[in-house]
Design a protein around this motif. Sequence first.
Motif, PDB file in Angstrom:
ATOM      1  N   ARG A  99       0.838  -1.191   0.000  1.00  0.00           N
ATOM      2  CA  ARG A  99       0.000   0.000   0.000  1.00  0.00           C
ATOM      3  C   ARG A  99       0.877   1.246   0.000  1.00  0.00           C
ATOM      4  NH1 ARG A  99      -4.302  -2.432   4.429  1.00  0.00           N
ATOM      5  NH2 ARG A  99      -5.447  -3.726   2.919  1.00  0.00           N
ATOM      6  N   SER A 100       0.330   2.332  -0.512  1.00  0.00           N
ATOM      7  CA  SER A 100       1.134   3.544  -0.698  1.00  0.00           C
ATOM      8  C   SER A 100       1.706   4.045   0.616  1.00  0.00           C
ATOM      9  CB  SER A 100       0.297   4.631  -1.374  1.00  0.00           C
ATOM     10  OG  SER A 100      -0.056   4.243  -2.686  1.00  0.00           O
ATOM     11  N   HIS A 101       0.902   4.055   1.670  1.00  0.00           N
ATOM     12  CA  HIS A 101       1.408   4.583   2.953  1.00  0.00           C
ATOM     13  C   HIS A 101       2.494   3.666   3.528  1.00  0.00           C
ATOM     14  CE1 HIS A 101      -0.666   1.804   5.804  1.00  0.00           C
ATOM     15  NE2 HIS A 101      -1.552   1.712   4.829  1.00  0.00           N
ATOM     16  N   GLN A 102       2.435   2.370   3.210  1.00  0.00           N
ATOM     17  CA  GLN A 102       3.477   1.464   3.671  1.00  0.00           C
ATOM     18  C   GLN A 102       4.781   1.700   2.920  1.00  0.00           C
ATOM     19  OE1 GLN A 102       1.637  -2.372   3.184  1.00  0.00           O
ATOM     20  NE2 GLN A 102       0.137  -2.011   4.826  1.00  0.00           N
ATOM     21  N   PHE A 103       4.694   1.968   1.617  1.00  0.00           N
ATOM     22  CA  PHE A 103       5.892   2.327   0.865  1.00  0.00           C
ATOM     23  C   PHE A 103       6.456   3.660   1.365  1.00  0.00           C
ATOM     24  CE2 PHE A 103       4.459  -0.695  -2.496  1.00  0.00           C
ATOM     25  CZ  PHE A 103       5.643  -1.404  -2.619  1.00  0.00           C
ATOM     26  N   ALA A 104       5.584   4.590   1.765  1.00  0.00           N
ATOM     27  CA  ALA A 104       6.060   5.869   2.301  1.00  0.00           C
ATOM     28  C   ALA A 104       6.841   5.645   3.594  1.00  0.00           C
ATOM     29  CB  ALA A 104       4.878   6.804   2.539  1.00  0.00           C
ATOM     30  N   GLU A 105       6.365   4.738   4.448  1.00  0.00           N
ATOM     31  CA  GLU A 105       7.100   4.411   5.674  1.00  0.00           C
ATOM     32  C   GLU A 105       8.450   3.778   5.340  1.00  0.00           C
ATOM     33  OE1 GLU A 105       5.014   2.525   9.038  1.00  0.00           O
ATOM     34  OE2 GLU A 105       3.205   2.686   7.804  1.00  0.00           O
ATOM     35  N   ALA A 106       8.459   2.891   4.365  1.00  0.00           N
ATOM     36  CA  ALA A 106       9.712   2.247   3.960  1.00  0.00           C
ATOM     37  C   ALA A 106      10.695   3.276   3.416  1.00  0.00           C
ATOM     38  CB  ALA A 106       9.432   1.168   2.923  1.00  0.00           C
ATOM     39  N   ARG A 107      10.189   4.204   2.603  1.00  0.00           N
ATOM     40  CA  ARG A 107      11.059   5.240   2.032  1.00  0.00           C
ATOM     41  C   ARG A 107      11.632   6.132   3.133  1.00  0.00           C
ATOM     42  NH1 ARG A 107       7.614   6.974  -1.344  1.00  0.00           N
ATOM     43  NH2 ARG A 107       6.948   8.844  -0.242  1.00  0.00           N
ATOM     44  N   ALA A 108      10.835   6.465   4.138  1.00  0.00           N
ATOM     45  CA  ALA A 108      11.328   7.272   5.256  1.00  0.00           C
ATOM     46  C   ALA A 108      12.396   6.518   6.044  1.00  0.00           C
ATOM     47  CB  ALA A 108      10.168   7.659   6.166  1.00  0.00           C
ATOM     48  N   PHE A 109      12.209   5.216   6.185  1.00  0.00           N
ATOM     49  CA  PHE A 109      13.214   4.390   6.866  1.00  0.00           C
ATOM     50  C   PHE A 109      14.526   4.390   6.093  1.00  0.00           C
ATOM     51  CE2 PHE A 109      15.314   0.238   7.157  1.00  0.00           C
ATOM     52  CZ  PHE A 109      15.559   0.153   8.524  1.00  0.00           C
ATOM     53  N   LEU A 110      14.456   4.207   4.787  1.00  0.00           N
ATOM     54  CA  LEU A 110      15.676   4.199   3.963  1.00  0.00           C
ATOM     55  C   LEU A 110      16.431   5.517   4.092  1.00  0.00           C
ATOM     56  CD1 LEU A 110      14.326   2.480   0.709  1.00  0.00           C
ATOM     57  CD2 LEU A 110      15.733   1.448   2.497  1.00  0.00           C
ATOM     58  N   LYS A 127       3.857  -0.070  -8.029  1.00  0.00           N
ATOM     59  CA  LYS A 127       3.973   0.756  -6.824  1.00  0.00           C
ATOM     60  C   LYS A 127       5.385   0.714  -6.253  1.00  0.00           C
ATOM     61  CE  LYS A 127      -0.583   1.336  -4.781  1.00  0.00           C
ATOM     62  NZ  LYS A 127      -1.388   1.151  -3.540  1.00  0.00           N
ATOM     63  N   PHE A 128       6.020  -0.435  -6.287  1.00  0.00           N
ATOM     64  CA  PHE A 128       7.389  -0.543  -5.782  1.00  0.00           C
ATOM     65  C   PHE A 128       8.297   0.428  -6.513  1.00  0.00           C
ATOM     66  CE2 PHE A 128      11.677  -2.237  -5.827  1.00  0.00           C
ATOM     67  CZ  PHE A 128      11.889  -2.630  -4.516  1.00  0.00           C
ATOM     68  N   HIS A 129       8.222   0.449  -7.836  1.00  0.00           N
ATOM     69  CA  HIS A 129       9.113   1.314  -8.603  1.00  0.00           C
ATOM     70  C   HIS A 129       8.677   2.785  -8.554  1.00  0.00           C
ATOM     71  CE1 HIS A 129      11.415  -2.054  -9.903  1.00  0.00           C
ATOM     72  NE2 HIS A 129      10.405  -2.618 -10.524  1.00  0.00           N
TER      73      HIS A 129
END
Length: 259
Positions: free
Chosen positions: A46-57, A89-91
């Motif tokens: 989900r988009s908000h989960q990818f946003a959390e992952a991006r913030a972690f990176l 969504k991943f890319h």
Amino acid sequence: MRVLAHLSDLHFGRTDAKVVEALVADLHHVRPDLVVISGDLTQRARSHQFAEARAFLARLPAPAVVVPGNHDLAPFYRPLHRLFTPREKFHRHLPDHAPWPLWIDDEVVAIGLDSTRSLRWQSGKLHTRHLDHIDRVIAESPPAACKVAFLHHPPATHSTGHPFEAVAERGIDLALAGHVHKAHVELIHGGGGTTCVLVQASTACSTRLREDANGYGLIRIAMPRMEVVVRGWSGEAFHPVSFRGFVKDQRGWGAEESK
């Protein structure tokens, strides 16, 4: 010497905030040269989960290279997306991480392989294109560098396609995987006497625990030696859980004798 931190199965959308903060702090403490993440950054893509992952990176103390896991593909309850655009969504959310992630310096070559399958959930697959890509990269890489392949699925989940041992036959020294949420280190034997070290990571910060606690791998590489430390979560901090040493000679990789 190069230090790699190997993380897998973060599953943002189902993480423990305390573990996430401790993981970031521990990575800043050990200061790796490169962070390798072998898939499942999200729980349901989900988009908000990818946003959390991006913030972690963005908080990591070193560059990161990332491949998707099965949870990062469009879910089966969105069948058209799963069939035609499973990794869109991943890319889109992780644009800095190309479909063929790659890191090359004088000491380490890290080659990302997407082992996910849009029509399967659990199993992975190595295609001929993966092996051809390894051949091309190695041919253009520093000969003395440690060759690393990272992908989501470990050997036991590759039910079709080329056998996992083919990565050792291609000259890979170290293979990194996740998926099963269990830390594991072993030697993989390919054809012609070739060997490589396999390191599987447990889930780094998710509450989706199985046999192992949260953890990650810390790998110190100074060819022809390699040290693999599994760092696990104690409930308060990450700490060393196990240590394995390996050395490479004319016969290939072997376990280092205890001193």
